[in-house]
Design a protein around this motif. Structure first.
Motif, PDB file in Angstrom:
ATOM      1  N   PHE A 110       0.823  -1.206   0.000  1.00 16.21           N
ATOM      2  CA  PHE A 110       0.000   0.000   0.000  1.00 16.21           C
ATOM      3  C   PHE A 110       0.857   1.256   0.000  1.00 16.21           C
ATOM      4  O   PHE A 110       1.992   1.241   0.474  1.00 16.21           O
ATOM      5  N   ILE A 111       0.288   2.321  -0.506  1.00 11.57           N
ATOM      6  CA  ILE A 111       0.903   3.642  -0.441  1.00 11.57           C
ATOM      7  C   ILE A 111       0.154   4.439   0.626  1.00 11.57           C
ATOM      8  O   ILE A 111      -1.070   4.605   0.523  1.00 11.57           O
ATOM      9  N   PRO A 112       0.818   4.913   1.666  1.00  6.63           N
ATOM     10  CA  PRO A 112       0.132   5.701   2.706  1.00  6.63           C
ATOM     11  C   PRO A 112      -0.293   7.058   2.156  1.00  6.63           C
ATOM     12  O   PRO A 112       0.532   7.800   1.622  1.00  6.63           O
ATOM     13  N   VAL A 113      -1.565   7.368   2.288  1.00  9.33           N
ATOM     14  CA  VAL A 113      -2.091   8.641   1.789  1.00  9.33           C
ATOM     15  C   VAL A 113      -2.228   9.646   2.927  1.00  9.33           C
ATOM     16  O   VAL A 113      -1.647  10.727   2.882  1.00  9.33           O
ATOM     17  N   ALA A 114      -2.997   9.273   3.961  1.00  8.69           N
ATOM     18  CA  ALA A 114      -3.205  10.219   5.055  1.00  8.69           C
ATOM     19  C   ALA A 114      -3.827   9.543   6.266  1.00  8.69           C
ATOM     20  O   ALA A 114      -4.651   8.639   6.133  1.00  8.69           O
TER      21      ALA A 114
END
Length: 334
Positions: A125-129
């Motif tokens: 996953f890519i951490p967004v917020a």
């Protein structure tokens, strides 16, 4: 019709079919770009049933993003296995900018609880917020627990080891780990009863099938304010404005019991960077909106500011923190 005419018609037909195929591809999930994104509904996968703490923050956020993005932002609830089923589905989703994942602190615990996961929260996953971080609160069913204070409850637990059941949103969730941490700090013994989400667990607590729950304020504030449940303490360094009359665990005599159930937005690995950047900006804008500020205050959460890589570092630290709790509690990975 002459050869040249047939040839021209064939070329025109080919161009028409090619354009149609391209349009179908775009609608079916072609890679998104910041300039055109979003052109259709965006889905947020929530890995728990409706009615739990994740929903309490994901749904208002999706409604606000609806207004900002000009397209529907849909909630897809996929509960089970402590939130890992929904996480696995999100990790395998097409990284085209139209599927995001609402993860939680539970997903930083899962690597220490489950021997085999179909995803890696840090790699897939890519951490967004970070979107919310309400403290947990110790809530009891008044008809099942006579204790009015945390000290009275601990005294009862010590006099009746193994006779009190605490509910959780599932194995490997912060609800379970908070209960285990409580047992360690208070020197008590309670039985863990896992559910498929905080919503079903809360229903059984209200119905009196279990005694106590270590829940995020997002899903229990209304029950506390309405008198359905009794709050004994908040697991935070200071009292919550949502329930100002409820003492902190330290004030109530249990030092060191601090647990928050954070919720956050992730994107499947491979999602275009320009889309991640745009979504991060939209989430920040949404969190600064008055409707969200009011709802978050009601649910006991401050407005977080962690975004992108800094939020990713926070997740990595949480994985290590909860691994230590799992080991101290003697929980065997399965």
């Amino acid at each position: 019709m002459g050869f040249q005419s047939r040839r021209a018609n064939a070329a025109a037909l080919y161009r028409t079919l090619a354009l149609a195929a391209f349009a179908v591809f775009a609608l079916a999930g072609g890679p998104a770009t910041a300039q055109g994104w979003p052109e259709r509904p965006v889905t947020l996968i929530v890995p728990f049933p409706a009615g739990g703490g994740t929903d309490a923050f994901a749904r208002p956020l999706s409604a606000q993003l609806d207004k900002q993005l000009g397209v529907r932002v849909l909630i897809d609830n996929r509960g089970g296995a402590g939130g890992t089923i929904g996480a696995a589905a999100a990790a395998k989703a097409e990284p085209n900018g139209y599927t995001f994942f609402v993860g939680a602190a539970h997903h930083a615990i899962a690597p220490s609880i489950f021997l085999k996961l179909d995803y890696d929260i840090e790699k897939d996953f890519i951490p967004v917020a970070l979107i919310a971080a309400p403290p947990q609160v110790i809530v009891v069913n008044p008809s099942k627990v006579e204790a009015k204070t945390l000290a009275e409850f601990i005294a009862y637990l010590k006099a009746n080891p193994g006779k009190v059941d605490f509910a959780s949103a599932g194995r490997g969730t912060t609800h379970q780990l908070a209960g285990e941490l409580f047992n360690i700090l208070a020197g008590t013994k309670m039985n863990h009863v896992p559910y498929r989400g905080a919503g079903p667990a809360m229903q059984d607590l209200v119905s009196g099938h279990v005694h106590v729950m270590f829940d995020g304020l997002g899903s229990s504030a209304n029950q506390i304010q309405g008198g359905t449940l009794r709050a004994l303490a908040v697991a935070a360094p200071q009292r919550s404005a949502a329930v100002p009359n409820v003492p902190t665990a330290a004030e109530a005599g249990l030092k060191g019991f601090e647990v928050s159930t954070w919720y956050a937005l992730f994107a499947p690995k491979g999602t275009p960077p320009e889309v991640i950047k745009r979504m991060s900006a939209e989430v920040r804008k949404a969190l600064d909106s008055e409707p969200i500020k009011e709802m978050w205050a009601k649910n006991g959460s401050a407005i977080p500011t962690l975004m992108g890589p800094e939020f990713g570092k926070f997740v990595a630290a949480e994985v290590v923190r909860w691994r230590d709790v799992v080991q101290k509690a003697g929980i065997k990975p399965e």
